[in-house]
Design a protein around this motif. Structure first.
Motif, PDB file in Angstrom:
ATOM      1  N   MET A   1      -1.890   5.228  -4.848  1.00 15.20           N
ATOM      2  CA  MET A   1      -3.246   4.961  -4.340  1.00 15.20           C
ATOM      3  C   MET A   1      -3.506   3.460  -4.344  1.00 15.20           C
ATOM      4  O   MET A   1      -3.223   2.795  -5.333  1.00 15.20           O
ATOM      5  N   GLU A   2      -4.029   2.970  -3.234  1.00 15.65           N
ATOM      6  CA  GLU A   2      -4.291   1.526  -3.109  1.00 15.65           C
ATOM      7  C   GLU A   2      -5.453   1.111  -3.998  1.00 15.65           C
ATOM      8  O   GLU A   2      -6.365   1.882  -4.260  1.00 15.65           O
ATOM      9  N   GLU A   3      -5.424  -0.142  -4.429  1.00 13.70           N
ATOM     10  CA  GLU A   3      -6.503  -0.686  -5.238  1.00 13.70           C
ATOM     11  C   GLU A   3      -7.794  -0.735  -4.408  1.00 13.70           C
ATOM     12  O   GLU A   3      -8.841  -0.275  -4.831  1.00 13.70           O
ATOM     13  N   ARG A   4      -7.671  -1.287  -3.220  1.00 10.27           N
ATOM     14  CA  ARG A   4      -8.853  -1.459  -2.368  1.00 10.27           C
ATOM     15  C   ARG A   4      -8.936  -0.384  -1.294  1.00 10.27           C
ATOM     16  O   ARG A   4      -7.899   0.024  -0.758  1.00 10.27           O
ATOM     17  N   GLY A   5     -10.130  -0.036  -0.946  1.00 13.58           N
ATOM     18  CA  GLY A   5     -10.314   0.924   0.125  1.00 13.58           C
ATOM     19  C   GLY A   5     -10.176   0.276   1.492  1.00 13.58           C
ATOM     20  O   GLY A   5      -9.945  -0.936   1.604  1.00 13.58           O
ATOM     21  N   CYS A   6     -10.268   1.084   2.533  1.00 14.30           N
ATOM     22  CA  CYS A   6     -10.217   0.597   3.907  1.00 14.30           C
ATOM     23  C   CYS A   6     -11.587   0.824   4.536  1.00 14.30           C
ATOM     24  O   CYS A   6     -12.395   1.583   4.013  1.00 14.30           O
ATOM     25  N   ARG A   8     -14.136   2.372   7.348  1.00 11.75           N
ATOM     26  CA  ARG A   8     -14.222   3.662   8.033  1.00 11.75           C
ATOM     27  C   ARG A   8     -13.397   3.656   9.321  1.00 11.75           C
ATOM     28  O   ARG A   8     -12.673   4.604   9.608  1.00 11.75           O
ATOM     29  N   VAL A  11      -9.650   3.906   8.639  1.00 10.76           N
ATOM     30  CA  VAL A  11      -9.246   5.253   8.219  1.00 10.76           C
ATOM     31  C   VAL A  11      -9.194   6.193   9.419  1.00 10.76           C
ATOM     32  O   VAL A  11      -8.209   6.906   9.639  1.00 10.76           O
ATOM     33  N   ILE A  12     -10.273   6.182  10.196  1.00  3.93           N
ATOM     34  CA  ILE A  12     -10.339   7.094  11.354  1.00  3.93           C
ATOM     35  C   ILE A  12      -9.228   6.768  12.352  1.00  3.93           C
ATOM     36  O   ILE A  12      -8.570   7.671  12.886  1.00  3.93           O
ATOM     37  N   PHE A  14      -6.344   5.319  11.765  1.00  5.05           N
ATOM     38  CA  PHE A  14      -5.050   5.753  11.213  1.00  5.05           C
ATOM     39  C   PHE A  14      -4.859   7.260  11.388  1.00  5.05           C
ATOM     40  O   PHE A  14      -3.826   7.723  11.871  1.00  5.05           O
ATOM     41  N   LEU A  15      -5.902   8.006  11.015  1.00  6.25           N
ATOM     42  CA  LEU A  15      -5.778   9.465  11.095  1.00  6.25           C
ATOM     43  C   LEU A  15      -5.645   9.950  12.538  1.00  6.25           C
ATOM     44  O   LEU A  15      -4.881  10.877  12.819  1.00  6.25           O
ATOM     45  N   SER A  16      -6.352   9.315  13.456  1.00 12.84           N
ATOM     46  CA  SER A  16      -6.220   9.704  14.871  1.00 12.84           C
ATOM     47  C   SER A  16      -4.792   9.482  15.342  1.00 12.84           C
ATOM     48  O   SER A  16      -4.240  10.300  16.080  1.00 12.84           O
ATOM     49  N   VAL A  18      -2.054   9.533  13.579  1.00  8.46           N
ATOM     50  CA  VAL A  18      -1.150  10.530  13.016  1.00  8.46           C
ATOM     51  C   VAL A  18      -1.397  11.893  13.658  1.00  8.46           C
ATOM     52  O   VAL A  18      -0.463  12.634  13.984  1.00  8.46           O
ATOM     53  N   ARG A  19      -2.661  12.196  13.881  1.00  6.98           N
ATOM     54  CA  ARG A  19      -2.992  13.484  14.514  1.00  6.98           C
ATOM     55  C   ARG A  19      -2.323  13.616  15.874  1.00  6.98           C
ATOM     56  O   ARG A  19      -1.930  14.722  16.283  1.00  6.98           O
TER      57      ARG A  19
ATOM     58  N   ILE B  39     -16.964  10.573   5.077  1.00  7.19           N
ATOM     59  CA  ILE B  39     -15.717  10.384   5.838  1.00  7.19           C
ATOM     60  C   ILE B  39     -14.866  11.659   5.839  1.00  7.19           C
ATOM     61  O   ILE B  39     -14.118  11.913   6.793  1.00  7.19           O
ATOM     62  N   MET B  46     -11.552  16.647  14.070  1.00  9.04           N
ATOM     63  CA  MET B  46     -10.270  16.133  14.569  1.00  9.04           C
ATOM     64  C   MET B  46      -9.103  17.028  14.138  1.00  9.04           C
ATOM     65  O   MET B  46      -8.120  17.192  14.848  1.00  9.04           O
ATOM     66  N   SER B  71      -0.129   9.638  -2.840  1.00  8.11           N
ATOM     67  CA  SER B  71      -1.214   8.841  -3.440  1.00  8.11           C
ATOM     68  C   SER B  71      -1.586   9.380  -4.809  1.00  8.11           C
ATOM     69  O   SER B  71      -1.813   8.616  -5.754  1.00  8.11           O
ATOM     70  N   ASP B  74       1.192   8.830  -7.357  1.00  7.04           N
ATOM     71  CA  ASP B  74       1.103   7.428  -7.736  1.00  7.04           C
ATOM     72  C   ASP B  74      -0.014   7.237  -8.782  1.00  7.04           C
ATOM     73  O   ASP B  74       0.179   6.596  -9.818  1.00  7.04           O
ATOM     74  N   ARG B 279      -8.233   7.035   0.858  1.00  4.24           N
ATOM     75  CA  ARG B 279      -7.921   5.813   1.598  1.00  4.24           C
ATOM     76  C   ARG B 279      -9.165   4.940   1.750  1.00  4.24           C
ATOM     77  O   ARG B 279      -9.098   3.724   1.706  1.00  4.24           O
ATOM     78  N   TYR B 280     -10.298   5.567   1.969  1.00  2.11           N
ATOM     79  CA  TYR B 280     -11.547   4.824   2.188  1.00  2.11           C
ATOM     80  C   TYR B 280     -12.044   4.182   0.894  1.00  2.11           C
ATOM     81  O   TYR B 280     -12.440   3.016   0.877  1.00  2.11           O
ATOM     82  N   LEU B 281     -12.003   4.940  -0.190  1.00  2.00           N
ATOM     83  CA  LEU B 281     -12.551   4.417  -1.455  1.00  2.00           C
ATOM     84  C   LEU B 281     -11.567   3.515  -2.186  1.00  2.00           C
ATOM     85  O   LEU B 281     -11.969   2.499  -2.765  1.00  2.00           O
ATOM     86  N   GLY B 282     -10.290   3.877  -2.177  1.00  2.00           N
ATOM     87  CA  GLY B 282      -9.328   3.156  -3.008  1.00  2.00           C
ATOM     88  C   GLY B 282      -9.687   3.321  -4.485  1.00  2.00           C
ATOM     89  O   GLY B 282     -10.677   3.974  -4.830  1.00  2.00           O
ATOM     90  N   ARG B 283      -8.852   2.747  -5.347  1.00  2.00           N
ATOM     91  CA  ARG B 283      -9.122   2.851  -6.782  1.00  2.00           C
ATOM     92  C   ARG B 283     -10.452   2.203  -7.140  1.00  2.00           C
ATOM     93  O   ARG B 283     -11.182   2.683  -8.018  1.00  2.00           O
TER      94      ARG B 283
END
Lengths: 365, 365
Positions: A1-6, A8, A11-12, A14-16, A18-19, B39, B46, B71, B74, B279-283
């Motif tokens: 899990m990343e330290e920082r979030g992304c 909105r 995220v959307i 990225f998911l689109s 992959v979808r 989110i 989708m 994630s 991890d 992904r949106y929130l992160g740690r």
């Protein structure tokens, strides 16, 4: 899990992306699931925070689950049927067989007798419950041979199952004879109508398979297949609601004191969606949808035979299987039965246009 | 089921009316579920037609499931952890114990040893799998007494379980000692972190409970609790992906040939939503959310004690329990532990405002 979030947007986006790697439904000819009805999607947000596992908090949503069971019980010719909304056919089959097992504590080496067509959820069920699975072979037209089935039943048999709408060929077992066999041996009779339950009642000539058949104790029927609901929504229907009592565990710290379901937390949104579709379409809407699927099935069969394939059975439902012929053109998702036949499921997303495009590709070779 | 359908407006209006009968989240102080993150809701449509049960059709959505597991692995200090998205904690616990059972075909009368705090999903699991459930009593502060736990383990013990975030008191068992007991007896160690898995890592002083503890084989962790996903989304995490192999059944007619999951058809939408939140929130986002919940928990404890209630334990997580004091004011949904204590779960929807309104009601008596 990343330290920082992304953001909105990130995220959307990225998911689109992959979808988009998923196969488009226009090319999926092998699935018993389909694109949910718009009205099922429309109610998702309204119910997204509801949990049927704690019904005292959500008495409204629970009422919808009751209405869904009531509507389906009614469709299965028993308005008083009990049951609940499961995560799908596997849970429904598992829970039915659990009930059967509880009713027969005397069986030292319990077994169940299932048709050769039985879905692999019965393998999972027998593995979990420690049951021997006796498989009755096919007779005519990929329906179970009921005479051979009867021979497999003995004093340790706790349940006999029938399939109404087999996964591979869409056939309907002779439920009347199977229920009679179960009755004669005083054992439980479960009908797996996960797929067929929302098809057979709407055929021009319905086939007996439901509670109208004496001796049928339970039915599994999935709204998330031909009921156009979002996933997950299955239903376990029981001749008597009280049959569920034997599965109860104590549930301290909930708003109810007992729970018979497999899952604890359960989605209200998918259940509300399933009921919305039933209420919106009514029997007329389902009949017209099923008629369309059957017409497309007949067109596929005619088109495939014109290309040198042979039907394996005359389709009873919107499932078709073929032998012989050539290869399937690239880009289309079809599947194969255990006997090596090409298998198609003509779900509502497989429109006439899709069928014609597929047949044109087949004809081009 | 009615013959005729209804209009879209009729259906939506009926469902809205029934939904309004549910308890408003502003008054739910007893649930481990909450309002999903916007989110998670935003991506539902989708992915509404995706089915993770047939991954060859949905390779993109399957990638998201893999990312979710990666994630969370991890976060649990093992990036290489295996697993899959379940329907929730019950399925995760059941599947973990199934794996444990498969690893010990020698155990003639298999048992599992669980803490007194164990969730009722373990009752269901033992009932289904035919296992004896041995319950180790509480020691200090409603954590399991590990010495007594060790005494219950014998040659027929196939698994020992720990709870990280107990349902009733939010306590974390001494996972290090429990994993050591499991190791000494060469049996499986499962950690039920359905609730705590997305809380403990974000506490100011995290408590060891995950794969960083030697001997922990599997963890259950529910995004649909503190992960703010839509229901259903649980996760079963395993030290090694290969451990799932023993649950495989053959799956003819799907795009894959084996399936280890409990359900066949599985929702992609809830899984995509769970991953979107992470992904949106992160740690950082989770840490700040958990910090808020903990602050509200401390405020509730102080306020309740000012009104004559006594805390039963010092809250480790966002769960609080009280003894003594008076009645709970009408209109609020709280719950009780098996020991008769008042129990609160301070989920993100239980904001500071909600806590103050509740305390004001309590003070008014």
């Amino acid at each position: 899990m990343e330290e920082r979030g992304c953001s909105r947007e990130e995220v959307i986006s990225f998911l689109s992306g992959v979808r988009a790697e998923d196969v488009h439904h226009d090319h999926i000819l092998s699935s018993m699931c389909t694109i949910p009805h718009p009205i099922a999607i429309a109610v998702q947000e309204m119910f997204c925070a509801t949990n049927l596992g704690d019904p005292g908090l959500f008495p409204g949503t629970m009422k919808i689950e009751d209405l869904l069971i009531k509507s389906l019980g009614d469709l299965m010719h028993l308005g008083s049927a009990g049951g609940y909304a499961t995560s799908g056919g596997t849970e429904s089959n598992l829970q039915a067989i659990r009930i059967a097992k509880k009713q027969r504590p005397d069986a030292k080496h319990p077994n169940i007798v299932v048709p050769a067509s039985a879905h692999f959820s019965f393998d999972k069920t027998c593995d979990m419950l420690g049951l021997e699975m006796r498989v009755a072979p096919y007779g005519k037209d990929y329906m179970v041979d009921t005479e051979k089935m009867a021979e497999l039943v003995d004093a340790n048999t706790i349940a006999v199952a029938a399939v109404a709408g087999t996964t591979e060929y869409g056939m309907v077992d002779d439920v009347q004879t199977i229920a009679k066999i179960a009755k004669e041996h005083d054992c439980f009779c479960h009908v797996d109508a996960a797929f067929g339950g929302l098809v057979i009642p709407f055929l021009e000539r319905p086939i007996p398979f439901d509670f109208a058949v004496a001796g049928v104790d339970s039915i599994s029927l999935d709204p998330h297949k031909m009921g156009l609901s979002t996933i997950p929504c299955g239903c376990l229907l029981l001749r008597e609601q009280e049959m569920l009592g034997c599965l109860n565990v104590d549930t301290p710290y909930l708003t109810v004191k007992k729970q018979c379901t497999l899952a604890g937390t359960r989605p209200g949104a998918d259940v509300a969606g399933a009921y919305a579709v039933i209420r919106y379409l009514g029997r007329e809407g389902f009949s017209s949808m099923v008629a369309g699927c059957m017409e497309n099935t007949r067109r596929l069969v005619a088109g495939m035979e014109a290309c040198g394939f042979s039907r394996v059975v005359d389709p009873v439902m919107n499932v078709a299987a073929f032998s012989g012929g050539g290869c399937v053109p690239e880009g289309w998702k079809v599947s194969h039965t255990r006997d090596g036949h090409l298998r198609f499921v003509l779900m509502p997303h497989v429109t006439r246009d899709v069928v014609e495009r597929f047949l044109a590709d087949v004809a081009r070779g």
